[in-house]
Design a protein around this motif. Structure first.
Motif, PDB file in Angstrom:
ATOM      1  N   GLU A   1      42.687  37.905  43.086  1.00  0.00           N
ATOM      2  CA  GLU A   1      41.765  37.806  44.209  1.00  0.00           C
ATOM      3  C   GLU A   1      40.319  37.984  43.745  1.00  0.00           C
ATOM      4  OE1 GLU A   1      41.725  41.320  42.871  1.00  0.00           O
ATOM      5  OE2 GLU A   1      43.672  40.782  43.655  1.00  0.00           O
ATOM      6  N   VAL A   2      39.402  38.031  44.669  1.00  0.00           N
ATOM      7  CA  VAL A   2      37.982  38.037  44.337  1.00  0.00           C
ATOM      8  C   VAL A   2      37.599  39.255  43.497  1.00  0.00           C
ATOM      9  CG1 VAL A   2      37.371  39.179  46.522  1.00  0.00           C
ATOM     10  CG2 VAL A   2      35.657  37.791  45.317  1.00  0.00           C
ATOM     11  N   TYR A   3      38.223  40.394  43.740  1.00  0.00           N
ATOM     12  CA  TYR A   3      37.916  41.587  42.956  1.00  0.00           C
ATOM     13  C   TYR A   3      38.384  41.427  41.504  1.00  0.00           C
ATOM     14  CZ  TYR A   3      37.031  43.923  47.431  1.00  0.00           C
ATOM     15  OH  TYR A   3      36.535  44.282  48.649  1.00  0.00           O
ATOM     16  N   GLY A   4      39.565  40.827  41.331  1.00  0.00           N
ATOM     17  CA  GLY A   4      40.056  40.602  39.979  1.00  0.00           C
ATOM     18  C   GLY A   4      39.163  39.664  39.195  1.00  0.00           C
ATOM     19  N   LYS A   5      38.699  38.598  39.844  1.00  0.00           N
ATOM     20  CA  LYS A   5      37.794  37.658  39.170  1.00  0.00           C
ATOM     21  C   LYS A   5      36.504  38.365  38.759  1.00  0.00           C
ATOM     22  CE  LYS A   5      35.504  33.183  39.658  1.00  0.00           C
ATOM     23  NZ  LYS A   5      34.217  33.688  39.131  1.00  0.00           N
ATOM     24  N   PHE A   6      35.992  39.207  39.651  1.00  0.00           N
ATOM     25  CA  PHE A   6      34.780  39.977  39.328  1.00  0.00           C
ATOM     26  C   PHE A   6      35.002  40.846  38.101  1.00  0.00           C
ATOM     27  CE2 PHE A   6      32.896  44.227  39.727  1.00  0.00           C
ATOM     28  CZ  PHE A   6      31.545  43.925  39.655  1.00  0.00           C
ATOM     29  N   LEU A   7      36.128  41.556  38.066  1.00  0.00           N
ATOM     30  CA  LEU A   7      36.390  42.468  36.968  1.00  0.00           C
ATOM     31  C   LEU A   7      36.527  41.713  35.641  1.00  0.00           C
ATOM     32  CD1 LEU A   7      36.776  45.486  36.512  1.00  0.00           C
ATOM     33  CD2 LEU A   7      39.228  45.184  36.853  1.00  0.00           C
ATOM     34  N   LEU A   8      37.225  40.590  35.659  1.00  0.00           N
ATOM     35  CA  LEU A   8      37.374  39.801  34.441  1.00  0.00           C
ATOM     36  C   LEU A   8      36.031  39.267  33.956  1.00  0.00           C
ATOM     37  CD1 LEU A   8      40.622  37.802  35.293  1.00  0.00           C
ATOM     38  CD2 LEU A   8      40.387  39.635  33.619  1.00  0.00           C
ATOM     39  N   ASP A   9      35.183  38.826  34.890  1.00  0.00           N
ATOM     40  CA  ASP A   9      33.863  38.315  34.514  1.00  0.00           C
ATOM     41  C   ASP A   9      33.009  39.406  33.877  1.00  0.00           C
ATOM     42  OD1 ASP A   9      34.468  35.778  35.431  1.00  0.00           O
ATOM     43  OD2 ASP A   9      33.510  36.053  37.387  1.00  0.00           O
ATOM     44  N   VAL A  10      33.046  40.593  34.457  1.00  0.00           N
ATOM     45  CA  VAL A  10      32.237  41.697  33.939  1.00  0.00           C
ATOM     46  C   VAL A  10      32.719  42.116  32.554  1.00  0.00           C
ATOM     47  CG1 VAL A  10      31.679  44.137  34.277  1.00  0.00           C
ATOM     48  CG2 VAL A  10      31.528  42.552  36.202  1.00  0.00           C
ATOM     49  N   LEU A  11      34.017  42.230  32.394  1.00  0.00           N
ATOM     50  CA  LEU A  11      34.562  42.624  31.087  1.00  0.00           C
ATOM     51  C   LEU A  11      34.237  41.577  30.027  1.00  0.00           C
ATOM     52  CD1 LEU A  11      37.982  44.033  32.292  1.00  0.00           C
ATOM     53  CD2 LEU A  11      36.192  45.346  31.152  1.00  0.00           C
ATOM     54  N   GLU A  12      34.346  40.306  30.382  1.00  0.00           N
ATOM     55  CA  GLU A  12      34.024  39.246  29.425  1.00  0.00           C
ATOM     56  C   GLU A  12      32.555  39.321  29.019  1.00  0.00           C
ATOM     57  OE1 GLU A  12      33.636  34.384  29.219  1.00  0.00           O
ATOM     58  OE2 GLU A  12      34.858  35.286  30.794  1.00  0.00           O
ATOM     59  N   ALA A  13      31.667  39.563  29.990  1.00  0.00           N
ATOM     60  CA  ALA A  13      30.238  39.643  29.683  1.00  0.00           C
ATOM     61  C   ALA A  13      29.924  40.794  28.739  1.00  0.00           C
ATOM     62  CB  ALA A  13      29.440  39.791  30.985  1.00  0.00           C
ATOM     63  N   GLU A  14      30.746  41.835  28.781  1.00  0.00           N
ATOM     64  CA  GLU A  14      30.534  42.984  27.905  1.00  0.00           C
ATOM     65  C   GLU A  14      31.261  42.838  26.572  1.00  0.00           C
ATOM     66  OE1 GLU A  14      28.756  45.811  28.286  1.00  0.00           O
ATOM     67  OE2 GLU A  14      28.010  45.492  30.315  1.00  0.00           O
ATOM     68  N   GLY A  15      31.898  41.682  26.352  1.00  0.00           N
ATOM     69  CA  GLY A  15      32.566  41.442  25.079  1.00  0.00           C
ATOM     70  C   GLY A  15      33.920  42.111  24.945  1.00  0.00           C
ATOM     71  N   ILE A  16      34.571  42.407  26.081  1.00  0.00           N
ATOM     72  CA  ILE A  16      35.847  43.135  26.074  1.00  0.00           C
ATOM     73  C   ILE A  16      36.965  42.178  26.479  1.00  0.00           C
ATOM     74  CG2 ILE A  16      37.144  45.016  27.153  1.00  0.00           C
ATOM     75  CD1 ILE A  16      34.221  46.242  27.605  1.00  0.00           C
ATOM     76  N   SER A  17      37.992  42.077  25.651  1.00  0.00           N
ATOM     77  CA  SER A  17      39.121  41.206  25.958  1.00  0.00           C
ATOM     78  C   SER A  17      40.105  41.913  26.884  1.00  0.00           C
ATOM     79  CB  SER A  17      39.821  40.765  24.673  1.00  0.00           C
ATOM     80  OG  SER A  17      40.314  41.891  23.971  1.00  0.00           O
ATOM     81  N   VAL A  18      40.866  41.120  27.638  1.00  0.00           N
ATOM     82  CA  VAL A  18      41.818  41.662  28.603  1.00  0.00           C
ATOM     83  C   VAL A  18      43.213  41.136  28.284  1.00  0.00           C
ATOM     84  CG1 VAL A  18      42.486  41.790  31.041  1.00  0.00           C
ATOM     85  CG2 VAL A  18      40.061  41.813  30.403  1.00  0.00           C
ATOM     86  N   VAL A  19      44.177  42.034  28.263  1.00  0.00           N
ATOM     87  CA  VAL A  19      45.580  41.671  28.061  1.00  0.00           C
ATOM     88  C   VAL A  19      46.338  42.036  29.327  1.00  0.00           C
ATOM     89  CG1 VAL A  19      47.653  42.029  26.677  1.00  0.00           C
ATOM     90  CG2 VAL A  19      45.403  42.081  25.585  1.00  0.00           C
ATOM     91  N   GLY A  20      46.849  41.024  30.021  1.00  0.00           N
ATOM     92  CA  GLY A  20      47.569  41.264  31.263  1.00  0.00           C
ATOM     93  C   GLY A  20      48.936  41.874  31.021  1.00  0.00           C
ATOM     94  N   MET A  21      49.537  42.383  32.092  1.00  0.00           N
ATOM     95  CA  MET A  21      50.848  43.040  31.967  1.00  0.00           C
ATOM     96  C   MET A  21      51.883  42.424  32.899  1.00  0.00           C
ATOM     97  SD  MET A  21      49.786  47.055  31.339  1.00  0.00           S
ATOM     98  CE  MET A  21      51.427  47.534  30.800  1.00  0.00           C
ATOM     99  N   LEU A  22      51.740  41.115  33.190  1.00  0.00           N
ATOM    100  CA  LEU A  22      52.754  40.403  33.954  1.00  0.00           C
ATOM    101  C   LEU A  22      53.776  39.811  32.993  1.00  0.00           C
ATOM    102  CD1 LEU A  22      50.711  38.402  36.617  1.00  0.00           C
ATOM    103  CD2 LEU A  22      52.280  40.275  37.059  1.00  0.00           C
ATOM    104  N   GLU A  23      55.038  40.040  33.255  1.00  0.00           N
ATOM    105  CA  GLU A  23      56.080  39.461  32.422  1.00  0.00           C
ATOM    106  C   GLU A  23      57.381  39.408  33.209  1.00  0.00           C
ATOM    107  OE1 GLU A  23      58.305  41.377  28.927  1.00  0.00           O
ATOM    108  OE2 GLU A  23      56.761  40.190  27.962  1.00  0.00           O
ATOM    109  N   ASN A  24      57.923  38.193  33.359  1.00  0.00           N
ATOM    110  CA  ASN A  24      59.190  37.989  34.076  1.00  0.00           C
ATOM    111  C   ASN A  24      59.158  38.655  35.461  1.00  0.00           C
ATOM    112  OD1 ASN A  24      60.272  36.684  31.801  1.00  0.00           O
ATOM    113  ND2 ASN A  24      60.829  38.665  30.900  1.00  0.00           N
ATOM    114  N   THR A  25      58.036  38.437  36.154  1.00  0.00           N
ATOM    115  CA  THR A  25      57.847  39.089  37.448  1.00  0.00           C
ATOM    116  C   THR A  25      57.693  38.046  38.543  1.00  0.00           C
ATOM    117  OG1 THR A  25      56.716  40.897  36.323  1.00  0.00           O
ATOM    118  CG2 THR A  25      56.407  40.752  38.693  1.00  0.00           C
TER     119      THR A  25
END
Length: 471
Positions: free
Chosen positions: A145-169
């Motif tokens: 949702e919109v909050y998740g997109k915001f968080l990913l954008d901010v982390l990317e701008a700070e040079g921080i990679s994100v590893v999701g935790m969805l698997e077989n869900t």
């Protein structure tokens, strides 16, 4: 993360000390769209991986080679990825649970303007570490949702990679359960703060559907030098998943940092799974970080040096126990030495995010094999630099503020009581104290601040921030 009312001028999120009694006995062992490091986007069916060459087949996952080869990431944080929504309100929410829940649902019904949003939780630590030049990744769940997109954008701008935790869900099973976690930070006209999130209203972790550690998360831990977790991870992830992450780190030669935080005391008296996972983390971490009150609540020992020694004794892998003493400074306890460093004199604006900034510098010192006293001096400076600004998230201190405090070297030695703490310790090894002036007391080795600062400046002035966002 239950609702609290705090005065930001004298905020303390540490739990009250428990009555003195026998120390607790040890517990038995415990057994979509996602953005990757480069900023690309994958379909929902895939899970982002911050390292190259990752595979989805868990059976093909292997530990890293000897000597730490292949560990491209300096620091990985586990869980606690949230968006703080900071709002001014005429009065704080009611204390009654149902009324509080209705209040929060009313706020969430229409998202406030994005100017009130900020990345929160472990994002604070990752931001501060990246600004010290460390390569960081965040392991956890972020919704679409919109909050998740915001968080990913901010982390990317700070040079921080994100590893999701969805698997077989089955992500269609319950939409609400997969949304990005929000923390409502509410400020009344008297500048008192209240904190609440949906995790406060459930007996289960917010992401209880994560029933095992995903293979991609294991791969990311494999490629990290440090895995950091704290007590707030229990608000999102099950005790078994957290314990599995720690086991994975140990198996792959990744150092473990753990900060129980205010949740430590409730976990100590929680259900059996929580108690076991807490003991697992305390016993198997390489570095423990606590406030003096938190150390006392876990050991029933008032003297922070003795409490740190007790935690060190209980640990099977513990190398450092770092005790945060607030305005007095900080202490590090190892097998051979106790190191004490006073805080820096500053005008405090906001203490939110100071502990996360402090931890980032401890990780820097650990990775760079800095002396204990130098690591504490840097950590005190980074935490103090954040306290001179307003708010956490992207507002944590940039390197230039840290360098300025170090150059000034204005230590707050008037409020320190190292001699009293040392004299009150029944079995104290060698003690080193950072100071501008001589200190009288037995077994005290005074370390001049000028030499420590000179060495730190020569290292940090050549360190580029990994964040692309400048102060």
């Amino acid at each position: 993360m239950s609702l609290q009312t705090l005065n930001p001028a004298s905020v303390s999120r540490a739990p009250l000390p428990l009555p003195r009694c026998h120390p607790p006995l040890p517990f038995p062992d415990l057994p979509p769209r996602r953005r990757v490091a480069g900023g690309s986007v994958r379909p929902r069916a895939a899970v982002a991986v911050a390292v190259s060459g990752a595979v989805n087949d868990e059976a093909r996952w292997r530990p890293p080679p000897e000597g730490g080869v292949g560990k491209e990431t300096d620091l990985a944080t586990l869980g606690n990825l949230c968006v703080d929504v900071v709002l001014s309100v005429p009065c704080l929410p009611p204390a009654q649970r149902d009324e509080r829940l209705a209040y929060m649902e009313g706020l969430a019904a229409s998202p406030p303007d994005q100017k009130y949003w900020e990345a929160g939780g472990n994002c604070n630590l990752a931001f501060a570490a990246a600004r010290l030049g460390l390569r960081c990744s965040a392991l956890g769940h972020v919704g679409e949702e919109v909050y998740g997109k915001f968080l990913l954008d901010v982390l990317e701008a700070e040079g921080i990679s994100v590893v999701g935790m969805l698997e077989n869900t089955d992500v269609t099973a319950c939409r609400h359960a997969y949304e990005t976690l929000l923390c409502w930070v509410l400020v009344d006209p008297f500048q008192r703060h209240g904190f609440c999130s949906r995790a406060d209203f459930s007996k289960e972790p917010a992401f209880s559907w994560i029933q095992k550690l995903p293979a991609e998360t294991k791969t990311a831990i494999h490629h990290s030098k440090i895995l950091f977790s704290n007590g707030y991870a229990f608000d999102e992830l099950s005790p078994d998943v957290i314990a599995s992450a720690i086991d994975c780190a140990i198996d792959t030669g990744t150092s473990v940092f753990f900060d129980p935080g205010p949740r430590g005391r409730s976990l100590l008296h929680g259900n059996l799974d929580e108690q076991r996972a807490l003991e697992h983390a305390l016993r198997l971490s390489d570095v423990l970080l606590l406030t003096s009150d938190e150390a006392e609540s876990l050991t029933n020992i008032q003297n922070p040096i003795e409490a740190g020694q007790e935690l060190l004794r209980r640990g099977t892998r513990t190398k450092w126990v770092v005790v945060k003493m607030g305005s007095k400074g900080s202490i590090m306890i190892t097998d051979s030495v106790v190191s004490c460093a006073p805080s820096f004199k500053i005008r405090v604006v906001d203490t939110v995010g100071c502990g996360d900034s402090f931890t980032a510098a401890i990780a820097f010192g650990f990775l760079h094999n800095l002396p204990a006293i130098s690591t504490l001096a840097l950590a005190n400076a980074v935490g103090a630099a954040t306290a001179t600004g307003c708010g956490a998230g992207r507002n944590v201190a940039h390197l230039d503020k840290v360098l300025k405090l170090l150059r000034e070297s204005d230590l707050n030695e008037e409020e320190t009581t190292w001699t009293e703490l040392i004299e009150g310790c029944s079995a104290c090894p060698e003690v080193s104290v950072l100071s501008k002036t001589p200190i009288n007391g037995r077994f005290v080795n005074v370390i001049p601040v000028c030499g420590v600062v000179s060495d730190l400046l020569s290292m940090l002035e050549a360190t580029p921030e990994r964040s692309t966002v400048q102060a």
